[in-house]
Motif scaffolding. Structure first.
Motif, PDB file in Angstrom:
ATOM      1  N   SER A  20       0.829  -1.205   0.000  1.00  0.00           N
ATOM      2  CA  SER A  20       0.000   0.000   0.000  1.00  0.00           C
ATOM      3  C   SER A  20       0.862   1.253   0.000  1.00  0.00           C
ATOM      4  O   SER A  20       0.607   2.199  -0.774  1.00  0.00           O
ATOM      5  CB  SER A  20      -0.923  -0.011   1.221  1.00  0.00           C
ATOM      6  OG  SER A  20      -1.695   1.168   1.282  1.00  0.00           O
ATOM      7  N   ARG A  23       2.513   1.865  -3.383  1.00  0.00           N
ATOM      8  CA  ARG A  23       1.618   2.447  -4.380  1.00  0.00           C
ATOM      9  C   ARG A  23       1.422   3.941  -4.129  1.00  0.00           C
ATOM     10  O   ARG A  23       1.362   4.732  -5.082  1.00  0.00           O
ATOM     11  CB  ARG A  23       0.285   1.701  -4.365  1.00  0.00           C
ATOM     12  CG  ARG A  23       0.408   0.306  -4.977  1.00  0.00           C
ATOM     13  CD  ARG A  23      -0.861  -0.485  -4.907  1.00  0.00           C
ATOM     14  NE  ARG A  23      -0.716  -1.762  -5.615  1.00  0.00           N
ATOM     15  CZ  ARG A  23      -1.514  -2.793  -5.464  1.00  0.00           C
ATOM     16  NH1 ARG A  23      -2.541  -2.718  -4.624  1.00  0.00           N
ATOM     17  NH2 ARG A  23      -1.313  -3.909  -6.155  1.00  0.00           N
ATOM     18  N   ARG A  28       4.336   0.957  -8.664  1.00  0.00           N
ATOM     19  CA  ARG A  28       3.159   0.187  -9.079  1.00  0.00           C
ATOM     20  C   ARG A  28       3.414  -1.308  -9.167  1.00  0.00           C
ATOM     21  O   ARG A  28       2.473  -2.101  -9.123  1.00  0.00           O
ATOM     22  CB  ARG A  28       2.657   0.684 -10.442  1.00  0.00           C
ATOM     23  CG  ARG A  28       2.280   2.162 -10.479  1.00  0.00           C
ATOM     24  CD  ARG A  28       1.751   2.574 -11.827  1.00  0.00           C
ATOM     25  NE  ARG A  28       2.746   2.376 -12.885  1.00  0.00           N
ATOM     26  CZ  ARG A  28       2.647   1.456 -13.831  1.00  0.00           C
ATOM     27  NH1 ARG A  28       1.625   0.629 -13.859  1.00  0.00           N
ATOM     28  NH2 ARG A  28       3.591   1.347 -14.764  1.00  0.00           N
ATOM     29  N   HIS A  50      -2.034  -9.423  -4.417  1.00  0.00           N
ATOM     30  CA  HIS A  50      -1.807  -8.050  -4.866  1.00  0.00           C
ATOM     31  C   HIS A  50      -1.523  -7.998  -6.360  1.00  0.00           C
ATOM     32  O   HIS A  50      -0.531  -8.559  -6.837  1.00  0.00           O
ATOM     33  CB  HIS A  50      -0.624  -7.434  -4.121  1.00  0.00           C
ATOM     34  CG  HIS A  50      -0.838  -7.330  -2.646  1.00  0.00           C
ATOM     35  ND1 HIS A  50      -1.644  -6.371  -2.084  1.00  0.00           N
ATOM     36  CD2 HIS A  50      -0.349  -8.083  -1.617  1.00  0.00           C
ATOM     37  CE1 HIS A  50      -1.651  -6.523  -0.765  1.00  0.00           C
ATOM     38  NE2 HIS A  50      -0.882  -7.552  -0.473  1.00  0.00           N
TER      39      HIS A  50
END
Length: 248
Positions: A20, A23, A28, A50
């Protein structure tokens, strides 16, 4: 942006939190690396949770004297997963000497054979074994990624053979000018960046556990060393990683 080498299964914080934050930082995609059979299984489980997380699966040279070295049949089965994009990390480590050299060589060669058979990229760990690593890789005709590059004496071989050269957070350290010299010499289409999380946090985060979000600092340091625009270099590294690992 992409982190081409992280050990999400070995980090103290939950992988979900690390992904998390990555990102949020603009990272990415992550290649998470297994270093033994149980580690590989956990790495695949993380990748399954993920989107944008892929797996490199191998048995680390430190494990060459341990039972995992005889579990290559299980490794082969794990590599059949669609999320498994490479064999590794594998290689030779004569610095720590956690395993006999002959067992390391045998394990490395067997994983190279497996990568060749499966048509997988191989992710290579080498420390204090540059000549031996180059010799073992000579017959291998597939794609090679030299992870956490810290052996400038191996650079000539890497460039001659068209290997990908991946730099970690240690390239940002003030005294690492020799590594930055190596980074300047790597053709743009063969350059990669990684964190090797949770190890080798880059200079702005040094002394703390590393994580994939921090690859932005390594890319920035590489761009500064090479006199290139950071965003353009990040895009080039993304393209390189896609080619090296066959990523979507």
């Amino acid at each position: 942006m992409i982190d081409t080498h992280a050990h999400l299964d070995a980090c103290a914080e939950p992988a979900d939190d690390l992904v998390s934050r990555a990102r949020e930082a603009g990272v990415r995609r992550i290649v998470s690396v297994g270093t033994g059979i149980d580690s590989c299984r956990e790495t695949l489980e993380i990748a399954a949770r993920h989107e944008g997380v892929f797996a490199a699966l191998g048995i680390h040279p430190h494990e060459a004297g341990e039972p995992d070295a005889d579990r290559l049949g299980e490794l082969r089965e794990l590599l059949a997963d669609k999320r498994a994009v490479a064999v590794g990390e594998t290689g030779l480590d004569f610095y720590r000497d956690y395993a006999p050299h002959d067992r390391q060589r045998e394990l490395f060669e067997r994983q190279l054979e497996l990568a060749a058979e499966l048509g997988k990229t191989v992710v290579v760990h080498t420390r204090a074994a540059s000549d031996e690593t180059a010799a073992a890789l000579a017959p291998f005709g597939g794609i090679v990624v030299l992870h956490c590059f810290s052996a400038p004496e191996l650079l000539g071989v890497a460039l001659d053979r068209g290997y990908y050269v991946s730099f970690a957070g240690n390239v940002t350290y003030p005294k690492a000018e020799e590594l930055r010299d190596a980074a300047r010499a790597v053709p743009s289409e063969r350059l990669l960046a990684e964190t090797d999380s949770p190890y080798l946090a880059p200079q702005p985060r040094r002394g703390r556990p590393n994580e994939p979000a921090n690859v932005v600092h390594t890319v920035a340091a590489l761009a500064e060393a090479r006199g290139e625009d950071t965003a353009e270099l990040a895009a080039q590294i993304e393209a390189n990683a896609s080619a090296a690992f066959g990523l979507p």
